[in-house]
Design an enzyme around this catalytic site. Structure first.
Site, PDB file in Angstrom:
ATOM      1  N   TYR A  73      -0.145  -0.934  10.344  1.00 53.84           N
ATOM      2  CA  TYR A  73      -0.380  -1.583   9.049  1.00 53.84           C
ATOM      3  C   TYR A  73       0.834  -1.370   8.139  1.00 53.84           C
ATOM      4  CZ  TYR A  73      -2.648  -2.497   4.527  1.00 53.84           C
ATOM      5  OH  TYR A  73      -2.969  -2.969   3.268  1.00 53.84           O
ATOM      6  N   LYS A 128       3.419  -4.075   6.243  1.00 55.60           N
ATOM      7  CA  LYS A 128       3.603  -4.111   4.787  1.00 55.60           C
ATOM      8  C   LYS A 128       5.080  -3.917   4.401  1.00 55.60           C
ATOM      9  CE  LYS A 128      -0.451  -5.088   3.238  1.00 55.60           C
ATOM     10  NZ  LYS A 128      -0.669  -6.310   2.457  1.00 55.60           N
ATOM     11  N   HIS A 144     -12.978   4.783   2.725  1.00 57.46           N
ATOM     12  CA  HIS A 144     -12.083   5.835   2.282  1.00 57.46           C
ATOM     13  C   HIS A 144     -12.871   6.899   1.524  1.00 57.46           C
ATOM     14  CE1 HIS A 144      -8.991   2.526   2.823  1.00 57.46           C
ATOM     15  NE2 HIS A 144      -8.597   3.491   3.618  1.00 57.46           N
ATOM     16  N   SER A 201       0.853  -1.191   0.000  1.00 62.26           N
ATOM     17  CA  SER A 201       0.000   0.000   0.000  1.00 62.26           C
ATOM     18  C   SER A 201       0.885   1.235   0.000  1.00 62.26           C
ATOM     19  CB  SER A 201      -0.887  -0.011   1.242  1.00 62.26           C
ATOM     20  OG  SER A 201      -1.418   1.266   1.503  1.00 62.26           O
ATOM     21  N   SER A 202       0.357   2.336  -0.521  1.00 61.04           N
ATOM     22  CA  SER A 202       1.145   3.569  -0.558  1.00 61.04           C
ATOM     23  C   SER A 202       1.422   4.126   0.832  1.00 61.04           C
ATOM     24  CB  SER A 202       0.424   4.628  -1.401  1.00 61.04           C
ATOM     25  OG  SER A 202      -0.846   4.922  -0.859  1.00 61.04           O
ATOM     26  N   CYS A 203       0.736   3.614   1.855  1.00 60.11           N
ATOM     27  CA  CYS A 203       0.965   4.110   3.220  1.00 60.11           C
ATOM     28  C   CYS A 203       2.311   3.652   3.786  1.00 60.11           C
ATOM     29  CB  CYS A 203      -0.161   3.678   4.154  1.00 60.11           C
ATOM     30  SG  CYS A 203      -0.122   1.940   4.594  1.00 60.11           S
TER      31      CYS A 203
END
Length: 330
Positions: free
Chosen positions: A156, A160, A199, A127-129
């Protein structure tokens, strides 16, 4: 590391031509997994391995190892994860770090140990997070681990990041052809339209639809509408996943984005139009805007010859139709 990359790359045949091979899609019912499932079916893959959570608990190491020993998949796509919004991440940090670490560790390790080297390739989805809160814009792959994470979802994100590093470590030490892809903000069929945990895009679709049905005269949206965001239809991500399964065997993770930005104001107006809400759109500028800009640098993937194909308005219309047919009517 370069030698490891090139040697493993040479060992890989064409994924697209291997349509009779067993492909395990972990998390096939989710937003991402269901899109990958649809894509592989459309490409003529005939031997997809699909298991619900009730059929295979991916957090149980022994169960995952037994599944791999019995089925011996040739390809593995890790789309399974525990996901949620800011509220869920803040309320259940232990779940977000432990469950995700368990799922990905069990699958990647079982893929390595599968009898006779059965697993030819594994793709891990992040994920981009994973990127720092104050990463440069657009965000390049090299920004990973260059600064502090966004505190609201660091549990999270840390899991990842560990998945990416595990794939790299297993490639270096064990020569497992494990790659990682990091998508931008996703939307599409099977998205989460929960009133508290969704979201921005599914939340807007839900709110405008509810306002249309109730005959409300206005919809109030937080902020000024000025922040820029990037969105990618999940079917485009699925297309990128199979592209990478066929073409890429490098050590570094790969960003997957549309490369196109839209203001939240423009997005809200587009959703309003797609839904058919005829009332007024009101901006509450006393509420925070959040990060001014969040865009992935997907030039690495573009350089390989891949680009997103689904225009945002078309994708929104498809998503709204799915929402009406599958959420509001059930």
């Amino acid at each position: 590391m370069g030698a490891v990359e090139s040697e493993v790359t040479e060992a890989i045949g064409s994924f697209f031509s291997d349509t009779a091979a067993k492909v395990f899609i972990a998390g096939h019912r989710g937003l991402v997994g269901s899109a990958i499932h649809r894509k592989l079916l459309a490409l003529g893959f005939t031997n997809l391995l699909l298991r619900t959570r009730a059929e295979l608990d991916l957090t149980r190491q022994a169960d995952v190892e037994a599944f791999f020993a019995a089925e011996r998949p040739r390809y593995v796509i890790v789309a399974a994860a525990k996901v949620g919004g800011i509220h869920a991440n803040s309320s259940y940090p232990a779940d977000f770090i432990s469950v995700n670490l368990q799922i990905q560790t069990n699958i990647i390790d079982a893929a390595l140990r599968c009898a006779g080297g059965a697993v030819r390739k594994l793709l891990f989805l992040g994920s981009s997070c994973i990127y720092p809160k104050l990463a440069p814009q657009p965000i390049p792959e090299s920004a990973l681990l260059s600064g502090p994470l966004e505190p609201t979802n660091e549990w999270y994100a840390v899991a990842k990041i560990a998945g990416i590093k595990m794939c790299q470590a297993y490639r270096i030490q064990h020569r497992l052809d494990a790659i990682s892809a990091m998508p931008t903000n996703l939307y599409g069929p099977h998205d989460n339209f929960h009133p508290e945990n969704s979201h921005v895009l599914p939340a807007l679709i839900r709110r405008f639809h509810k306002a249309k049905i109730s005959g409300a005269k206005e919809v109030v949206v937080w902020g000024t509408g000025s922040p820029l965001r990037e969105f990618l239809h999940v079917d485009d991500l699925a297309d990128a996943v199979v592209f990478l399964m066929d073409r890429y065997s490098g050590l570094e993770h790969v960003n997957v984005g549309s490369g196109k930005e839209v203001t939240i104001k423009k997005l809200a107006e587009m959703v309003k139009e797609v839904v058919g809400f005829e009332g007024e759109l009101v901006w509450d500028s006393t509420k925070p805007d959040g990060t001014p800009r969040k865009l992935m640098d997907s030039s690495k993937l573009a350089g390989m010859g891949w680009e997103a194909k689904i225009p945002l308005r078309q994708g929104l219309a498809d998503t709204y139709k799915w929402y009406v047919d599958n959420v509001t009517n059930h």
